[in-house]
Design a protein around this motif. Structure first.
Motif, short mmCIF file in Angstrom:
data_model
loop_
_atom_site.label_atom_id
_atom_site.label_comp_id
_atom_site.label_asym_id
_atom_site.label_seq_id
_atom_site.Cartn_x
_atom_site.Cartn_y
_atom_site.Cartn_z
N LYS A 1 0.86 -1.32 -0.01
CA LYS A 1 0.04 -0.11 0.07
C LYS A 1 0.89 1.43 -0.10
O LYS A 1 0.31 2.44 -0.28
CB LYS A 1 -0.97 0.03 1.11
N TYR A 2 2.07 1.22 0.14
CA TYR A 2 2.80 2.29 0.29
C TYR A 2 3.78 2.69 -1.19
O TYR A 2 4.48 3.25 -1.21
CB TYR A 2 4.18 2.20 1.39
N LEU A 3 3.36 1.55 -2.19
CA LEU A 3 3.93 1.84 -3.42
C LEU A 3 3.01 2.72 -4.31
O LEU A 3 1.58 2.13 -4.56
CB LEU A 3 4.21 0.55 -4.03
N PRO A 4 3.18 3.82 -4.87
CA PRO A 4 2.28 4.71 -5.82
C PRO A 4 1.85 3.54 -6.75
O PRO A 4 0.62 3.89 -7.34
CB PRO A 4 3.12 5.81 -6.38
N GLU A 5 2.86 2.80 -7.54
CA GLU A 5 2.28 1.86 -8.45
C GLU A 5 2.86 0.73 -8.00
O GLU A 5 4.07 0.39 -7.45
CB GLU A 5 2.83 2.23 -9.85
N ALA A 6 2.32 -0.47 -8.43
CA ALA A 6 2.55 -1.90 -8.20
C ALA A 6 3.83 -2.28 -9.06
O ALA A 6 3.59 -3.19 -10.09
CB ALA A 6 1.58 -2.70 -8.01
N THR A 7 5.02 -1.60 -9.12
CA THR A 7 6.19 -2.20 -9.75
C THR A 7 7.63 -2.30 -8.96
O THR A 7 7.43 -1.80 -7.69
CB THR A 7 6.49 -0.84 -10.83
N PHE A 8 8.46 -3.09 -9.40
CA PHE A 8 9.48 -3.19 -8.73
C PHE A 8 10.41 -1.79 -8.73
O PHE A 8 11.29 -1.78 -7.75
CB PHE A 8 10.59 -4.58 -9.35
N LYS A 9 10.11 -1.21 -9.46
CA LYS A 9 11.01 0.28 -9.61
C LYS A 9 10.34 1.01 -8.20
O LYS A 9 11.36 1.42 -7.51
CB LYS A 9 10.67 1.05 -10.92
N GLU A 10 9.31 0.97 -7.93
CA GLU A 10 8.73 1.65 -6.79
C GLU A 10 9.21 0.92 -5.50
O GLU A 10 9.41 1.79 -4.55
CB GLU A 10 7.29 1.85 -7.05
N GLU A 11 9.22 -0.20 -5.47
CA GLU A 11 9.63 -1.20 -4.41
C GLU A 11 11.28 -0.69 -4.08
O GLU A 11 11.45 -0.53 -3.04
CB GLU A 11 9.46 -2.57 -4.86
N MET A 12 12.00 -0.67 -5.27
CA MET A 12 13.23 -0.12 -4.98
C MET A 12 13.40 1.09 -4.53
O MET A 12 14.40 1.36 -3.62
CB MET A 12 14.08 -0.32 -6.31
N LEU A 13 12.51 2.00 -5.01
CA LEU A 13 12.68 3.34 -4.41
C LEU A 13 12.21 3.38 -2.87
O LEU A 13 12.83 4.20 -1.95
CB LEU A 13 11.55 4.35 -5.22
N LEU A 14 11.44 2.48 -2.53
CA LEU A 14 11.02 2.59 -1.07
C LEU A 14 12.08 2.06 -0.23
O LEU A 14 12.50 2.41 0.99
CB LEU A 14 9.75 1.78 -0.82
N TRP A 15 12.83 0.90 -0.76
CA TRP A 15 13.83 0.46 -0.29
C TRP A 15 15.20 1.41 0.04
O TRP A 15 15.46 1.51 1.12
CB TRP A 15 14.60 -0.88 -1.18
N ARG A 16 15.19 2.30 -0.90
CA ARG A 16 16.38 3.34 -0.95
C ARG A 16 16.03 4.25 0.12
O ARG A 16 16.81 4.87 0.87
CB ARG A 16 16.50 3.75 -2.03
#
Length: 511
Positions: free
Chosen positions: A419-434
């Motif tokens: 729910k914290y990803l603006p879009e359900a993509t691994f790019k957004e996952e990596m941005l959250l990780w960073r």
């Protein structure tokens, strides 16, 4: 941690369908039942992914062979967060704004117990045989002790035999050695995904062996009774697709308890998986490195070695190590148990590159034979501390309204941050990780485990109370959009000092 290239998922952030808890186990963690309900209109998901670890490999070095370039590329591509952490490691006195590591699966709760035991006089012995070349399988006294240890803790129906034991420096070397001796270059193992991503390197760097992912879903479909469930049907589909794509599968890798899910396979499930492997003449590598780190008695762990009559004992190979269960990831001790003498001999031949010093072998034998200390001191206290740490982190996640899987085994919780990803993509996952890393807390993202759904993270809780409290505060800040490197809060310091006064490292209980 290295991950194979894969297409970005466009799956919805939460699973569709009405809320339901039908057929779900109560240990799945608060909120996951609501997020991942049973789908009314089921369709066959994508169960298989065949990885090519070299698909995007490149190197600008003129000094390396093509093989050396690929090995270097693995290093450059993997462990970015881990290397960053070691350059800016948190220290309460010297570097209080450093990185808190909640990404590496290590047990840091019982150093006091281990240091006292390993410092006792019976742990040090020097004699000629310990300083000379050993039997590459390991000294007989150690293999005998390993056989007795595994017989007792795995609850084997009959005593295990020391001639079936090989010892070497950790499970990473075991994966590498087994892959090399069981497979030709380019052949593959099936592995349920998400899985501990470093296995990709373990089986590829020496053996050139690939992994075929058996993708598991958070959604509960007609093939499942719980989220991320492995079934024989999924194994069959993945094997069929690999065969269709021309990939020869030689074996199946199982991790029990599972990393990163914490799942524990029941005896019935284990037997089903082994029967599947027998039908297709597949080797089964069973990693039981967390078998003594099951801190919830209700979890009901069973080793594969506890089964009466293995379906195919000549193709069943079990590994265990002290790195997790005894908090000794830096000591590098692992063991293989296999009834296949050819496999044991081939692996032992590679132990000349992955062996243990005689002094360490002596220490390990002394530790494993001290059943009184293990049963009466170490395991009860270790389980109590793991449970308290898990309870604290689970409480923090509930307070944030975050769904998670908490199985009562291992050092980690599988956390749903979709729910914290603006879009359900691994790019957004990596941005959250960073963003977590920028706020000085290291987590492991789902793509590192080949999870096919963006937004899942593994959070390690097996650390001292002070670091755990501070790490969770930094996680909360990122999720609430208040990222900053905080000072050491007084609340975390007081909790740590309270634990020190009580003589333990137990994290705070949930208030």
């Amino acid at each position: 941690m290295f991950t194979l290239p894969q297409k970005e998922s466009k799956a919805p952030t939460t699973c569709p369908g009405p809320a339901s808890t039908q057929d779900l186990d109560s240990n799945h963690g608060d909120g996951l039942e609501r997020e991942c309900s049973r789908k009314p209109d089921w369709k066959l998901p994508e169960f298989c992914g065949v990885g090519d670890p070299t698909a995007t490999a490149s190197s600008d070095s003129s000094h390396l062979s093509s093989r050396g370039s690929i090995i270097k590329w693995f290093w450059d591509s993997a462990e970015e967060g881990y290397r960053t952490y070691h350059m800016d490691e948190y220290d309460e006195d010297k570097n209080p704004s450093g990185i808190i590591n909640m990404g590496t699966s290590e047990n840091k709760l019982c150093f006091d117990l281990l240091s006292r035991r390993l410092s006792q006089s019976d742990m040090l012995r020097v004699e000629p045989s310990l300083l000379q070349y050993p039997d590459w399988r390991g000294h007989l006294f150690l293999r005998e002790e390993v056989a007795r240890f595994l017989s007792f803790y795995c609850k084997s129906p009959a005593p295990l035999k020391p001639e079936n034991v090989v010892v070497l420096n950790g499970c990473a070397s075991l994966f590498s050695a087994l892959a090399t001796v069981l497979c030709e270059v380019g052949e593959a193992f099936l592995i349920p995904a998400p899985y501990y991503g470093a296995i990709t390197q373990h089986v590829y760097l020496y053996g050139g062996v690939r992994l075929v992912c058996v993708y598991l879903d958070s959604e509960v479909t007609r093939l499942d009774t719980r989220p991320f469930q492995l079934t024989v049907e999924k194994l069959e589909m993945a094997l069929q697709r690999a065969n269709f794509e021309g990939v020869k599968v030689k074996g199946l890798i199982l991790i029990n308890p599972q990393n990163p899910l914490g799942d524990i396979y029941s005896p019935g499930e284990l037997r089903d998986y082994l029967e599947f492997a027998k039908r297709h003449k597949l080797h089964v590598m069973v990693d039981e490195v967390y078998m003594l780190s099951v801190f919830e008695k209700s979890a009901g762990y069973h080793s594969v070695l506890s089964l009466e009559g293995l379906p195919d004992p000549q193709r069943t190979h079990v590994m265990w190590a002290t790195s997790k269960d005894f908090g000794m990831s830096g000591l590098r001790f692992g063991t293989l148990y296999t009834e296949n003498r050819d496999v044991a001999t081939a692996v032992a031949s590679l132990c000349r590159y992955h062996g243990l010093s005689g002094l360490v072998q002596y220490q390990m034998a002394q530790l494993l034979r001290d059943r009184d200390w293990i049963n009466q001191v170490y395991l009860p206290e270790n389980h109590a501390r793991l449970k308290a740490a898990h309870t604290y982190v689970a409480g923090e996640l509930r307070a944030l309204g975050i769904p998670f899987l908490g199985r009562g085994a291992g050092f980690f919780i599988w956390v749903d941050l979709r729910k914290y990803l603006p879009e359900a993509t691994f790019k957004e996952e990596m941005l959250l990780w960073r963003r977590f890393l920028d706020n000085k807390v290291l987590l492991s993202c789902g793509k590192a485990f080949q999870c096919k759904e963006p937004g899942w993270f593994r959070l390690v809780f097996s650390d001292k109370a002070h670091r755990l409290c501070l790490g969770m505060q930094r996680v909360r800040q990122v999720l609430e959009g208040k990222s900053q490197v905080p000072d050491d809060p007084a609340s975390c310091q007081s909790q740590e000092s309270g634990n020190q006064r009580s003589g333990g490292e137990t994290p705070p209980a949930v208030l």
